[in-house]
Design a protein around this motif. Sequence first.
Motif, PDB file in Angstrom:
ATOM      1  N   ALA A 151      -6.366 -51.382 -64.972  1.00 19.47           N
ATOM      2  CA  ALA A 151      -7.649 -50.713 -64.747  1.00 19.47           C
ATOM      3  C   ALA A 151      -7.459 -49.211 -64.898  1.00 19.47           C
ATOM      4  CB  ALA A 151      -8.216 -51.050 -63.373  1.00 19.47           C
ATOM      5  N   VAL A 152      -8.573 -48.515 -65.083  1.00 16.62           N
ATOM      6  CA  VAL A 152      -8.575 -47.061 -65.230  1.00 16.62           C
ATOM      7  C   VAL A 152      -9.487 -46.470 -64.154  1.00 16.62           C
ATOM      8  CG1 VAL A 152      -9.186 -45.117 -66.716  1.00 16.62           C
ATOM      9  CG2 VAL A 152      -8.111 -47.152 -67.694  1.00 16.62           C
ATOM     10  N   VAL A 153      -9.001 -45.416 -63.486  1.00 14.20           N
ATOM     11  CA  VAL A 153      -9.789 -44.695 -62.478  1.00 14.20           C
ATOM     12  C   VAL A 153      -9.895 -43.250 -62.920  1.00 14.20           C
ATOM     13  CG1 VAL A 153      -9.910 -43.917 -60.092  1.00 14.20           C
ATOM     14  CG2 VAL A 153      -9.107 -46.233 -60.612  1.00 14.20           C
ATOM     15  N   ASP A 189      -9.000 -43.184 -53.453  1.00 15.44           N
ATOM     16  CA  ASP A 189      -8.408 -44.329 -52.749  1.00 15.44           C
ATOM     17  C   ASP A 189      -9.307 -45.558 -52.823  1.00 15.44           C
ATOM     18  OD1 ASP A 189      -5.943 -43.306 -51.870  1.00 15.44           O
ATOM     19  OD2 ASP A 189      -6.911 -42.205 -50.261  1.00 15.44           O
ATOM     20  N   SER A 190     -10.607 -45.370 -52.562  1.00 11.93           N
ATOM     21  CA  SER A 190     -11.524 -46.510 -52.614  1.00 11.93           C
ATOM     22  C   SER A 190     -11.666 -47.039 -54.036  1.00 11.93           C
ATOM     23  CB  SER A 190     -12.888 -46.102 -52.055  1.00 11.93           C
ATOM     24  OG  SER A 190     -13.439 -45.030 -52.802  1.00 11.93           O
ATOM     25  N   ALA A 191     -11.627 -46.149 -55.035  1.00 17.49           N
ATOM     26  CA  ALA A 191     -11.711 -46.587 -56.427  1.00 17.49           C
ATOM     27  C   ALA A 191     -10.491 -47.417 -56.817  1.00 17.49           C
ATOM     28  CB  ALA A 191     -11.862 -45.385 -57.351  1.00 17.49           C
ATOM     29  N   VAL A 192      -9.307 -46.951 -56.414  1.00 16.71           N
ATOM     30  CA  VAL A 192      -8.082 -47.688 -56.726  1.00 16.71           C
ATOM     31  C   VAL A 192      -8.067 -49.032 -56.007  1.00 16.71           C
ATOM     32  CG1 VAL A 192      -5.575 -47.670 -56.464  1.00 16.71           C
ATOM     33  CG2 VAL A 192      -6.762 -45.610 -57.221  1.00 16.71           C
ATOM     34  N   ALA A 193      -8.511 -49.033 -54.750  1.00 13.78           N
ATOM     35  CA  ALA A 193      -8.546 -50.293 -54.011  1.00 13.78           C
ATOM     36  C   ALA A 193      -9.490 -51.285 -54.673  1.00 13.78           C
ATOM     37  CB  ALA A 193      -8.976 -50.032 -52.565  1.00 13.78           C
ATOM     38  N   ALA A 194     -10.649 -50.821 -55.121  1.00 11.53           N
ATOM     39  CA  ALA A 194     -11.589 -51.708 -55.810  1.00 11.53           C
ATOM     40  C   ALA A 194     -11.009 -52.211 -57.130  1.00 11.53           C
ATOM     41  CB  ALA A 194     -12.907 -50.973 -56.054  1.00 11.53           C
ATOM     42  N   ALA A 195     -10.312 -51.335 -57.842  1.00 13.32           N
ATOM     43  CA  ALA A 195      -9.690 -51.753 -59.100  1.00 13.32           C
ATOM     44  C   ALA A 195      -8.619 -52.814 -58.855  1.00 13.32           C
ATOM     45  CB  ALA A 195      -9.097 -50.545 -59.812  1.00 13.32           C
ATOM     46  N   VAL A 196      -7.837 -52.642 -57.802  1.00 13.94           N
ATOM     47  CA  VAL A 196      -6.801 -53.631 -57.480  1.00 13.94           C
ATOM     48  C   VAL A 196      -7.430 -54.965 -57.132  1.00 13.94           C
ATOM     49  CG1 VAL A 196      -4.978 -54.198 -55.839  1.00 13.94           C
ATOM     50  CG2 VAL A 196      -5.129 -51.881 -56.776  1.00 13.94           C
ATOM     51  N   ARG A 197      -8.495 -54.930 -56.317  1.00 16.19           N
ATOM     52  CA  ARG A 197      -9.164 -56.188 -55.946  1.00 16.19           C
ATOM     53  C   ARG A 197      -9.738 -56.885 -57.170  1.00 16.19           C
ATOM     54  NH1 ARG A 197     -11.264 -52.972 -51.718  1.00 16.19           N
ATOM     55  NH2 ARG A 197     -13.230 -52.792 -52.873  1.00 16.19           N
ATOM     56  N   GLU A 198     -10.332 -56.111 -58.065  1.00 15.16           N
ATOM     57  CA  GLU A 198     -10.926 -56.720 -59.248  1.00 15.16           C
ATOM     58  C   GLU A 198      -9.871 -57.363 -60.137  1.00 15.16           C
ATOM     59  OE1 GLU A 198     -13.938 -55.614 -62.944  1.00 15.16           O
ATOM     60  OE2 GLU A 198     -13.121 -54.042 -61.662  1.00 15.16           O
ATOM     61  N   THR A 199      -8.765 -56.674 -60.348  1.00 20.28           N
ATOM     62  CA  THR A 199      -7.706 -57.248 -61.191  1.00 20.28           C
ATOM     63  C   THR A 199      -7.100 -58.487 -60.534  1.00 20.28           C
ATOM     64  OG1 THR A 199      -6.141 -55.672 -60.165  1.00 20.28           O
ATOM     65  CG2 THR A 199      -7.159 -55.045 -62.254  1.00 20.28           C
ATOM     66  N   GLU A 200      -6.993 -58.486 -59.199  1.00 19.01           N
ATOM     67  CA  GLU A 200      -6.489 -59.675 -58.507  1.00 19.01           C
ATOM     68  C   GLU A 200      -7.458 -60.843 -58.646  1.00 19.01           C
ATOM     69  OE1 GLU A 200      -5.826 -58.386 -54.557  1.00 19.01           O
ATOM     70  OE2 GLU A 200      -3.884 -57.430 -55.000  1.00 19.01           O
ATOM     71  N   ASP A 201      -8.785 -60.545 -58.577  1.00 16.84           N
ATOM     72  CA  ASP A 201      -9.778 -61.616 -58.740  1.00 16.84           C
ATOM     73  C   ASP A 201      -9.713 -62.196 -60.147  1.00 16.84           C
ATOM     74  OD1 ASP A 201     -10.550 -61.118 -56.174  1.00 16.84           O
ATOM     75  OD2 ASP A 201     -12.308 -59.908 -56.713  1.00 16.84           O
ATOM     76  N   VAL A 202      -9.578 -61.325 -61.140  1.00 17.66           N
ATOM     77  CA  VAL A 202      -9.502 -61.798 -62.526  1.00 17.66           C
ATOM     78  C   VAL A 202      -8.253 -62.648 -62.732  1.00 17.66           C
ATOM     79  CG1 VAL A 202      -9.239 -61.071 -64.927  1.00 17.66           C
ATOM     80  CG2 VAL A 202     -10.849 -59.872 -63.431  1.00 17.66           C
ATOM     81  N   ALA A 203      -7.119 -62.200 -62.134  1.00 18.39           N
ATOM     82  CA  ALA A 203      -5.881 -62.978 -62.249  1.00 18.39           C
ATOM     83  C   ALA A 203      -6.021 -64.343 -61.580  1.00 18.39           C
ATOM     84  CB  ALA A 203      -4.728 -62.189 -61.650  1.00 18.39           C
ATOM     85  N   ALA A 204      -6.705 -64.392 -60.428  1.00 17.81           N
ATOM     86  CA  ALA A 204      -6.901 -65.660 -59.729  1.00 17.81           C
ATOM     87  C   ALA A 204      -7.778 -66.596 -60.554  1.00 17.81           C
ATOM     88  CB  ALA A 204      -7.525 -65.405 -58.367  1.00 17.81           C
TER      89      ALA A 204
END
Length: 359
Positions: A234-236, A336-351
């Motif tokens: 992801a990109v922030v 911080d909130s942008a990075v956290a959202a990006a991490v959650r999104e990439t984890e959801d896509v991986a799942a």
Amino acid sequence: MGVANALGSLVGGFPATGSFSRSAIKAASGVRSPVGSFFTGIIVVIGLFSLTNALYYVPQAVLASIVVNSVADLVEKGKVARSLIKIEILDFIGFVVAFVVTIVSSLENAIYASVAYSLIVLLFRIARPRVEILSRTTDGEWIDPESDEFIPELPAPAIAPNASEGIFVFKVDEALTYPNSNYIVEKVKDAVLSRFKYTNTETRKADKSWSDDTEQRYLARVRQGLPDLPPLKAVVLDFSNVTNIDYTGFQILLDLKDDMARYTGYPVPFHFANVRRRQVNTLLGVSQHVFGRRTEVYSDAGSKRAWMKLKRTAEEKAVQEERDLAALEYFHKSVDSAVAAAVRETEDVAAVKVSVVAA
């Protein structure tokens, strides 16, 4: 003097002022208000009517010494020049340009030359903004470790290990406009190439631009035996210093979106931090498909034309509101909130990918 300034403004003349030497004498004498000019006028009138015969025998060298001594403080002694060198060398060059042109030509040409130089410097700073690649420190701050702003005598900030692996965070210290569009794109692409793995192995050479050498540059890095890099997830983009965006600025985001997809082989979500309200509204109204993966479900031809209509049906308004809400998920109040959202999104896509493979 007032009449001279009024008439001179009609023919492009320079403004007329009082005597610099008389002003310097009053400043050296401690005058602090315009009332001093009133007393100066009285003294001049008295001198004209009663002291002219005596002043006739005063040598001009004596009068010149008085004037020179009074205006000595007006002459630059080098202190300002040294300060310009220490603070900003480009300002010192402008000072030298104005001084030299004044000596060899005229004051008018010196003004033109210094203004032209200032415009060139301003355009250069706009066209070549600083692009900072941010990393999170152990203190929770986002900084550019390669920046030259840190004081050498102080210890360098400690970077948190694996703070956001696969998340590319950067900040542009200038408005996103036409003069700097290509420069920003190239700087970001170079930074991504040096930090993330090239994972697009399915694109055919016939589908690539003749000038796209990204794969060759990455293979050259592999041949050099450099350490393996993580894939880009992801990109922030930190918008805290972006004061303005024009049409080309929006095109920058679209180009970066496409370039990151070609680099990875899959859509890369973009998250934005510290965006001003006016810019959020403009981004939502101009380009919905720039933000992330989820908004791509609304990229059909009908929805693209919907926002351009002056009158919309209730269904089109509902679709537009749904698109806006989906896009707002990619705007955040902090990095911080942008990075956290990006991490959650990439984890959801991986799942989701894992569940699809398992099924």
